[in-house]
Design a protein around this motif. Structure first.
Motif, mmCIF file in Angstrom:
data_model
loop_
_atom_site.group_PDB
_atom_site.id
_atom_site.type_symbol
_atom_site.label_atom_id
_atom_site.label_comp_id
_atom_site.label_asym_id
_atom_site.label_seq_id
_atom_site.Cartn_x
_atom_site.Cartn_y
_atom_site.Cartn_z
ATOM 1 N N GLY A 166 1.119 7.735 2.569
ATOM 2 C CA GLY A 166 1.049 6.717 3.763
ATOM 3 C C GLY A 166 -0.318 6.992 4.336
ATOM 4 O O GLY A 166 -1.366 6.383 4.027
ATOM 5 N N THR A 167 -0.609 8.041 5.217
ATOM 6 C CA THR A 167 -1.861 8.406 5.820
ATOM 7 C C THR A 167 -2.589 9.020 4.497
ATOM 8 O O THR A 167 -4.013 8.551 4.381
ATOM 9 N N HIS A 205 10.063 -6.592 8.716
ATOM 10 C CA HIS A 205 9.128 -5.567 8.566
ATOM 11 C C HIS A 205 9.319 -4.315 7.874
ATOM 12 O O HIS A 205 8.422 -3.919 7.175
ATOM 13 N N TYR A 240 0.919 -1.129 -0.007
ATOM 14 C CA TYR A 240 0.063 0.034 -0.108
ATOM 15 C C TYR A 240 0.838 1.141 0.039
ATOM 16 O O TYR A 240 0.872 1.965 -0.806
ATOM 17 N N THR A 268 7.016 -2.327 3.419
ATOM 18 C CA THR A 268 6.184 -3.434 2.786
ATOM 19 C C THR A 268 6.699 -4.569 3.777
ATOM 20 O O THR A 268 7.428 -5.315 3.356
#
Ligand SMILES: Cc1cc2nc3c(=O)[nH]c(=O)nc-3n(C[C@H](O)[C@H](O)[C@H](O)COP(=O)(O)OP(=O)(O)OC[C@H]3O[C@@H](n4cnc5c(N)ncnc54)[C@H](O)[C@@H]3O)c2cc1C
Length: 380
Positions: A138-139, A211, A132, A164
């Motif tokens: 992001g936000t 992560h 995403y 990701t």
């Protein structure tokens, strides 16, 4: 809503605990859990552990029979999630598959996509990542720039993702890409991670291995059959998946158990009667219980087939605050509790910081509550 667990639910919890005692190796807590569930070792473990859970009907019991489940209600899935999280989440990234990626494909995937992916998820040995976020999105996810241009019967994808999780070891990516000029003209693609043109670059950070990664897409060819839903109409599907993610990890459960452990230590040390400690602890317990019950409100809605609501954001905020209050309290009053090498505690501490950012930041959740629950204007 009935707040007490039924005898059957309690028996199911005991059954899950027994299964974990039996299935987890002796070195789970010392070797695997400390590495975090994005690490190479834990991913390899997850690929072996998932099929064992599947064999015992403990992986997708809440799924319908046609996809390998037993249509168990979402409560059972939450009991399972609470017990898994308390043991350090031995399912690894597969918690995403069974809780929201699979259900999203059941609702929005084509019969071919369901055929290809649901069976693999239900068998317990496939790893997914979610593509995403981007450096500038992001936000404000709708600002994403990764583009899928039509070519023949498919698309060519170019762009970059960031943060990701699990991508170095993932088999597939649940990828968002722009397919038109409108702001929300975004589509979802199910992309095998070994497709030529995909490059993963890990980078270090507070959370454990696996992560934080950048993923680059250079002229990646994706067939049209990999698109989920209509072209450019992914927004509602993303919202659906994210609402599951926001209550997907029962941190309140681990937090409450860790608090009980800290209280026992304070008592042993003769500090349990300190009025300041008692007041702090009392407030944290109240927040954890609020977080638990608010999460159960969402589970209850899900069990009744209601659409996702702002309650998922309320629950997320409450759980985040409770966890932050707990870790602040531990650092102040029982710091050795955080330094004793306890893998679950360490992951809880780090993961909680990340949880105020991932799946939408704390501030984003507040904005969504302002709009969704209070009907306040969106602002500029
Ligand atoms: C551990 C971890 C794992 C992650 N895993 C994944 C993953 O697997 N896949 C994926 O796609 N993404 C993942 N993310 C990314 C995560 O979804 C984003 O970090 C998050 O959405 C925030 O975006 P950003 O980092 O670009 O911050 P920004 O959006 O740039 O925000 C920066 C700060 O500004 C604030 N802010 C921004 N806009 C507003 C506003 N309108 N009102 C008020 N405050 C605002 C934010 O709250 C934040 O504090 C992960 C993140 C973390 C930390």
């Amino acid at each position: 809503m009935e707040f007490a667990w039924t005898a059957d639910q309690q028996a199911y919890r005991a059954h899950v605990r027994d299964a974990l005692d039996e299935l987890l190796p002796d070195n789970w807590g010392t070797h695997y859990a400390p590495q975090g569930y994005g690490s190479a070792d834990q991913i390899a473990f997850s690929r072996e552990f998932g099929p064992k859970l599947a064999e015992r009907g403990l992986l997708v019991r809440h799924w319908p029979a046609e996809w390998g489940g037993e249509s168990a209600d979402p409560w059972e899935q939450f009991i399972l999630a609470e017990e898994m999280k308390w043991r350090g989440e031995p399912r690894g990234p597969q918690y995403m598959n069974v809780n929201w990626l699979g259900p999203t494909l059941m609702k929005h995937g084509t019969p071919e996509q369901q055929q290809e992916h649901l069976g693999r998820i239900a068998s317990g040995n496939v790893i997914w990542c979610q593509g995403y976020s981007e450096p500038g999105a992001g936000t404000d996810l709708a600002a994403l720039q990764t583009r899928a241009e039509p070519k023949g019967n498919g698309y060519v994808v170019n762009g970059q993702k960031i943060w990701t999780s699990y991508s170095p070891f993932a088999d597939f990516c649940f990828l968002l890409a722009r397919t038109g000029s409108g702001r929300k003209d975004i589509s979802i693609f199910l992309v095998p991670m070994d497709t030529p043109g995909i490059e993963v670059k890990p980078f270090p950070g507070l959370v454990g291995d696996g992560h934080l990664n950048e993923v680059f897409f250079t002229d990646v060819e994706v067939p049209g059959s990999a698109r989920v839903g209509e072209e450019g109409k992914a927004w509602d599907i993303i919202t659906y998946a994210l609402s599951f993610e926001r209550v997907g990890i029962p941190r309140y459960h681990v937090g409450r158990k860790l608090l009980d452990r800290a209280i026992a230590q304070l008592d042993r040390e003769g500090r349990g009667n300190d009025p300041i400690i008692k007041a702090r602890v009392g407030r944290i317990v109240a927040k954890f219980e609020a977080a638990r019950l608010l999460t159960y409100v969402v589970v209850d809605q899900r069990a009744k087939g209601a659409p996702p609501s702002v309650d998922a954001n309320v629950s997320r905020i409450t759980a985040s605050e409770a966890c932050t209050d707990l870790t602040n309290f531990l650092m102040e009053y029982v710091p050795d509790c955080l330094a004793d090498g306890d893998a679950i505690l360490r992951e809880f501490h780090r993961g909680n910081i990340a949880a105020t950012i991932a799946a939408g930041t704390y501030e984003l959740q507040l904005n969504m509550i302002a709009r969704g629950a209070l009907d306040l204007p969106r602002g500029n």
